[in-house]
Design an enzyme around this catalytic site. Structure first.
Site, PDB file in Angstrom:
ATOM      1  N   HIS A 302      47.974  41.880  40.412  1.00 55.86           N
ATOM      2  CA  HIS A 302      47.087  42.939  39.165  1.00 55.86           C
ATOM      3  C   HIS A 302      48.249  42.005  37.543  1.00 55.86           C
ATOM      4  O   HIS A 302      49.056  42.383  37.919  1.00 55.86           O
ATOM      5  CB  HIS A 302      47.330  44.026  39.325  1.00 55.86           C
ATOM      6  CG  HIS A 302      46.201  44.584  39.044  1.00 55.86           C
ATOM      7  ND1 HIS A 302      45.730  44.946  37.377  1.00 55.86           N
ATOM      8  CD2 HIS A 302      45.085  44.618  39.256  1.00 55.86           C
ATOM      9  CE1 HIS A 302      44.415  45.491  37.283  1.00 55.86           C
ATOM     10  NE2 HIS A 302      44.156  45.092  38.278  1.00 55.86           N
ATOM     11  N   ASP A 359      40.785  44.876  45.310  1.00 62.76           N
ATOM     12  CA  ASP A 359      39.551  44.258  46.154  1.00 62.76           C
ATOM     13  C   ASP A 359      39.874  44.043  47.807  1.00 62.76           C
ATOM     14  O   ASP A 359      39.840  43.220  48.424  1.00 62.76           O
ATOM     15  CB  ASP A 359      39.547  42.980  45.930  1.00 62.76           C
ATOM     16  CG  ASP A 359      38.433  43.440  44.521  1.00 62.76           C
ATOM     17  OD1 ASP A 359      37.606  43.785  44.528  1.00 62.76           O
ATOM     18  OD2 ASP A 359      38.606  42.578  43.134  1.00 62.76           O
TER      19      ASP A 359
HETATM   20  N1  CMC Z   1      48.623  34.882  45.602  1.00 60.22           N
HETATM   21  C1  CMC Z   1      49.807  33.710  45.311  1.00 60.22           C
HETATM   22  N2  CMC Z   1      50.317  33.464  44.550  1.00 60.22           N
HETATM   23  C2  CMC Z   1      50.081  34.694  43.252  1.00 60.22           C
HETATM   24  C3  CMC Z   1      48.783  35.485  43.556  1.00 60.22           C
HETATM   25  C4  CMC Z   1      48.255  35.148  44.386  1.00 60.22           C
HETATM   26  N3  CMC Z   1      47.382  36.405  44.932  1.00 60.22           N
HETATM   27  N4  CMC Z   1      48.492  36.470  42.336  1.00 60.22           N
HETATM   28  C5  CMC Z   1      49.822  35.993  41.321  1.00 60.22           C
HETATM   29  N5  CMC Z   1      50.624  34.697  41.862  1.00 60.22           N
HETATM   30  C6  CMC Z   1      51.582  34.549  41.019  1.00 60.22           C
HETATM   31  C7  CMC Z   1      51.941  32.495  40.525  1.00 60.22           C
HETATM   32  O1  CMC Z   1      51.838  31.836  41.273  1.00 60.22           O
HETATM   33  C8  CMC Z   1      52.553  33.560  39.225  1.00 60.22           C
HETATM   34  O2  CMC Z   1      53.561  32.807  39.617  1.00 60.22           O
HETATM   35  P1  CMC Z   1      54.555  32.068  39.332  1.00 60.22           P
HETATM   36  O3  CMC Z   1      55.407  32.870  38.388  1.00 60.22           O
HETATM   37  O4  CMC Z   1      55.740  31.465  40.541  1.00 60.22           O
HETATM   38  O5  CMC Z   1      53.797  30.952  38.370  1.00 60.22           O
HETATM   39  C9  CMC Z   1      52.710  34.865  39.333  1.00 60.22           C
HETATM   40  O6  CMC Z   1      51.850  35.234  40.594  1.00 60.22           O
HETATM   41  C10 CMC Z   1      51.613  35.377  38.435  1.00 60.22           C
HETATM   42  O7  CMC Z   1      50.710  35.099  38.849  1.00 60.22           O
HETATM   43  P2  CMC Z   1      49.629  35.371  36.938  1.00 60.22           P
HETATM   44  O8  CMC Z   1      48.184  33.513  37.663  1.00 60.22           O
HETATM   45  O9  CMC Z   1      50.352  33.892  36.257  1.00 60.22           O
HETATM   46  O10 CMC Z   1      49.217  36.358  37.168  1.00 60.22           O
HETATM   47  P3  CMC Z   1      48.027  37.463  35.735  1.00 60.22           P
HETATM   48  O11 CMC Z   1      48.046  38.390  35.766  1.00 60.22           O
HETATM   49  O12 CMC Z   1      47.381  36.215  35.215  1.00 60.22           O
HETATM   50  O13 CMC Z   1      46.672  37.106  36.965  1.00 60.22           O
HETATM   51  C11 CMC Z   1      45.306  37.932  39.115  1.00 60.22           C
HETATM   52  C12 CMC Z   1      46.521  38.491  37.297  1.00 60.22           C
HETATM   53  C13 CMC Z   1      45.180  39.740  39.779  1.00 60.22           C
HETATM   54  C14 CMC Z   1      44.129  36.675  38.606  1.00 60.22           C
HETATM   55  C15 CMC Z   1      46.354  36.954  40.208  1.00 60.22           C
HETATM   56  O14 CMC Z   1      47.734  38.212  40.643  1.00 60.22           O
HETATM   57  C16 CMC Z   1      45.390  36.659  41.078  1.00 60.22           C
HETATM   58  O15 CMC Z   1      44.676  35.444  40.936  1.00 60.22           O
HETATM   59  N6  CMC Z   1      45.481  37.448  42.088  1.00 60.22           N
HETATM   60  C17 CMC Z   1      43.785  36.517  43.177  1.00 60.22           C
HETATM   61  C18 CMC Z   1      42.731  37.537  43.150  1.00 60.22           C
HETATM   62  C19 CMC Z   1      42.553  38.450  43.037  1.00 60.22           C
HETATM   63  O16 CMC Z   1      42.791  39.503  43.717  1.00 60.22           O
HETATM   64  N7  CMC Z   1      41.714  38.802  42.150  1.00 60.22           N
HETATM   65  C20 CMC Z   1      41.111  40.981  41.602  1.00 60.22           C
HETATM   66  C21 CMC Z   1      42.168  41.092  40.946  1.00 60.22           C
HETATM   67  S1  CMC Z   1      41.879  42.931  40.861  1.00 60.22           S
HETATM   68  C22 CMC Z   1      39.852  43.459  40.528  1.00 60.22           C
HETATM   69  C23 CMC Z   1      39.643  43.404  39.275  1.00 60.22           C
HETATM   70  O17 CMC Z   1      39.967  44.433  38.018  1.00 60.22           O
HETATM   71  O18 CMC Z   1      39.590  42.506  39.072  1.00 60.22           O
END
Ligand code: CMC
Length: 405
Positions: A302, A359
């Site tokens: 998140h 989720d």
């Molecule tokens: N599985 C594996 N690696 C992950 C995941 C995951 N679900 N989420 C983040 N990472 C890694 C990502 O690869 C990155 O690694 P590195 O620093 O080595 O490059 C690091 O963690 C930070 O990730 P980010 O994508 O830069 O983080 P963000 O804050 O931009 O994205 C997120 C947040 C929720 C989009 C992301 O964690 C994700 O894609 N999660 C899976 C989708 C999901 O469950 N979304 C629902 C969010 S809750 C409902 C809502 O409020 O929308």
């Protein structure tokens, strides 16, 4: 602290500092460009606030979520969704008279114009219900063209909360080729939704109170989450003075993506995939860690929560309770619990502070309630709607400037 200084090309700029209710600090860079020709650059808006808001408070480090000052745990336990919707919209929990009036409005507005039923005939049977929902919500503006005048805002807010529920169930009925079920005035909000989803003309349908309770709680947990992607979209579109239906339709589209509300559908599809692949959850944790592999553990991570998501904590407990009460033994729950356990002990997830989010468990609950996977994000939309509307109202009430990054 009242100002912050920025030094740029040998010049100093004093920037005002805004302090939030719990001491959070925001450096106001609103005049920076006019003073220095420089802008700030923040793709993904990780360090940028776009507005001041009184609706929602999150402390991602401590796992705190409050709507208008009330902790989410308290609201989930003691309130129903309609009360929480009022709270978000009008700033305080309703008294008995306000609540009765609001419930009455939601009942009064729950039907949609008969002509709109024809729109459903034009969509293919396999159309995604999120596409139908966003199209239908935008189309509502054709029936309420006076919607731009301010004295109609509250009426349109009630209209949307009432009608989105009806439209959502119509989208589902269309997809399975069943006749549409009309709302029943005697039923409260959540019960009426379940009735429209599951009642068929050929037999009696009685709402299971366990399902109604679970649904109320699910909707409350999704009702607001400050400046997330879809809410920011609603504010962005609303800032151009687009009407309320157009603004909410845009929010529905933003929510649809798998990184946002679409994750609940993606989680369940992922759990089914792991099950069909033999249930080896460790293999999928490994894939999620592999940077050359596009796979992500859906329902994990998140932008704001860095220790735990309080909504996920409530949902996990509720999931076990509801499945037990409905006598459902779902193997996907076991896979989900195993995945969570492995990931929470794994250095990759621990160091990046990736925890189950809202989720992760909601899909298992929806499934237990008989809601099909492609309707999960629609359920999220129904829940998030009061939050979107509260933000739209806040934006319009303060006569904000057009958003233009
Ligand atoms: N599985 C594996 N690696 C992950 C995941 C995951 N679900 N989420 C983040 N990472 C890694 C990502 O690869 C990155 O690694 P590195 O620093 O080595 O490059 C690091 O963690 C930070 O990730 P980010 O994508 O830069 O983080 P963000 O804050 O931009 O994205 C997120 C947040 C929720 C989009 C992301 O964690 C994700 O894609 N999660 C899976 C989708 C999901 O469950 N979304 C629902 C969010 S809750 C409902 C809502 O409020 O929308």
């Amino acid at each position: 602290m009242t100002t912050a200084s920025l030094s740029l090309d040998g010049k100093n700029y004093e920037l005002p500092v805004v302090t939030g209710t719990e001491g959070e600090v925001g450096v106001d860079i609103g005049k920076l460009r006019a003073q220095s020709a420089a802008i700030t650059l923040d793709p993904g808006f990780t360090s940028t606030g776009a507005c001041e808001s009184k609706i929602c408070f999150i402390d991602g480090e401590k796992g705190i979520l409050r709507y208008r000052g009330y902790p989410i745990e308290q609201l989930a336990e003691k309130s129903d969704f309609v009360e929480v919707a009022w709270l978000l919209l009008y700033g305080e929990l309703p008294n008995a008279e306000e609540l009765a009036k609001f419930r009455g409005q939601l009942t009064y507005h729950s039907m949609i114009h008969e002509d709109m039923k024809k729109f459903f005939e034009g969509f293919p049977n396999n159309a995604h219900p999120m596409a139908i929902l966003s199209a239908m919500v935008a189309s509502l503006s054709t029936y309420y063209p006076e919607s731009e005048t301010e004295d109609h805002h509250d009426e349109n807010i009630a209209r949307l909360i009432a009608k989105v529920r009806t439209l959502a169930t119509y989208a589902y009925k269309k997809s399975i080729g069943q006749p549409l079920t009309y709302p029943q005035n005697k039923l409260p909000y959540a019960e009426n939704f379940l009735h429209m989803m599951f009642a068929v003309p050929c037999e009696e349908y009685t709402v299971n109170p366990v399902m109604a309770k679970a649904l109320n709680m699910l909707l409350i947990l999704h009702a607001d989450h400050e400046q997330n992607c879809s809410t920011s979209t609603v504010r962005m579109v609303g800032s151009s003075r687009a009407n309320i239906f157009a603004s909410i339709s845009a929010g529905i589209c933003a929510l649809w993506g798998p990184l946002h509300g679409g994750a609940n559908q993606a989680v369940l599809e992922m759990l089914e995939m792991i099950q069909n692949d033999g249930g080896d959850y460790k293999k999928w944790v490994k894939k999620a860690k592999d940077k050359d592999d596009g796979f992500r553990l859906m329902g994990f991570g998140h932008r704001v929560y860095k220790n735990f998501d309080p909504r996920a904590t409530i949902l996990r407990t509720m999931c076990e309770e509801v499945l037990a009460e409905l006598h459902i033994d779902d193997p996907l729950l076991q896979i989900a619990e195993n995945l969570e356990k492995v990931a929470l002990e794994d250095e990759y997830f621990v160091s990046r502070k990736l925890y189950p989010n809202v989720d992760f468990y909601s899909g298992i609950l929806y499934r237990a309630m008989g809601i099909p996977t492609n309707m999960f994000t629609v359920m999220f939309s129904i829940g998030r709607l009061p939050g979107w509307l509260a933000h739209w109202k806040e934006l319009r009430d303060e006569d904000s400037r057009i958003y233009r990054p």
